[in-house]
Design a protein around this motif. Sequence first.
Motif: not given
Length: 484
Positions: A192-196
């Motif tokens: 979720q959110g393009g991590l790392p």
Amino acid sequence: MSITTPLASLRAGAPETPAEPETFDTRELQRLDSAHYLHPFTDHAALRARGARVIVRGDGIYLWDSEGRRIIDGMAGLWCVNAGYGRASIADAVHAQLLQLPFYNSFFNTTNVPALRLAALLAELSPGAAFQHVFFTGSGSEANDTVLRMVRRYWQLAGQPQRDILIGRRNGYHGSTVAAASLGGMAGMHAQGGLPIPGIHHIGQPSYAEGGRGMSEAAFGLAAAGWLEDKILELGPERVAAFIGEPVQGAGGVIIPPATYWPEIRRICDKYGVLLVSDEVICGFGRLGRWFGCELMGFQPDLIAFAKGVTSGYVPLGGVLVGARVAQLLAEQGGEFQHGFTYSGHPAACAAALENIRILRAEGLVERVAQETGPWLKACFASLATHPLVGHAETCGLAAALTLVRSKGAGVHDGAPFAPQQAVGMLCRKHMFDNGIIMRAVGERMIVAPPLSITTAQIDEMAERIRACLDLTLDEVTARGWMA
């Protein structure tokens, strides 16, 4: 220590009268919660369907919900209420500070008395008194954000700006801000959110049960540490800035590395000039029977992130203990460090920490974990490991885990696991909650980390409830045909 008490005598369904006369409309509170409160790490549609549990009071190791049920808090809030609930002297210290100076910032060449006193005390308590500088934050996540900023700034000042890669571990947890979630290795968070974010890599976790088949624990510890050297060589030693890890992985399921692991990690970091960061947000302030987990594990880090137990969770506070190697360069050659928070060194939070640490020292709670309650919990969990549903048990100080299996084996590697989609850990957790004990599920690992103020008699009470709820879980999975 008997842990065979029938569930009927332990069930928390009979309300106990709270000390205060206040009553609560649970349904209305749940309605307000569903309408307005977005919880962390929560499926809100599922929560809306069942309604939130409303906690209204705490005392010692116990909590009370809005319907009067008493609950053993086997997780010390969220690994943090080390001194236990109901410490009036911490509340008094905060109240007095709020009346005198409720807030002032630490920017603009300004300090406050509780912050500087706490910084000096933490320097005294630090491993070998080797950390003479502290950077304060508001949480563990902020502390690990600070670690990333501080590590990269250090290498800029050292004339090696290309050293900007930090290495963490898969299934490690370092917080939920963008940088801290990236340093951690939780796949669900990364999805979720393009991590790392760029410049962060991960190696495997040192779980002997998971990866040590056919090896002694000592040999596995060295092999698992060797994964760091492999990754450094893969990325290029001239590019690697730091390695970060928890002495014992907490949210990952109480993953306790072999004794050979951390000294070898330190040797590898020294070999390649890599900074070593010990995330003590969970392990610090007595959880493992030492003030800091790195002391128990036998290694000296360059930076220590802390939070949670520093105030026993009474007021949010975190920070970074900075060793001489980093502090000297930052302070003497760094100029202005372009980083900080409004609430760094908050006077009321620091007042809470000072009183909390006084309690831990005065009552010898850290030493009690090492000498009395930690060994007692280990013995209780060894007894629980005989349960048909338990493959093996692991403890370190006042952190412990049981691994649930569909059939037992001869050794730690031999039990047959449940299918992940069966979510047996969550079934077990529900029985725990429904019967007055908070025990966390991490997959099929059931974990506890109770307040350090817990007594041996209360550990027995907790273990009795755990066994009773394991019985209920066994009945349920047997009825579903999931046992081998």
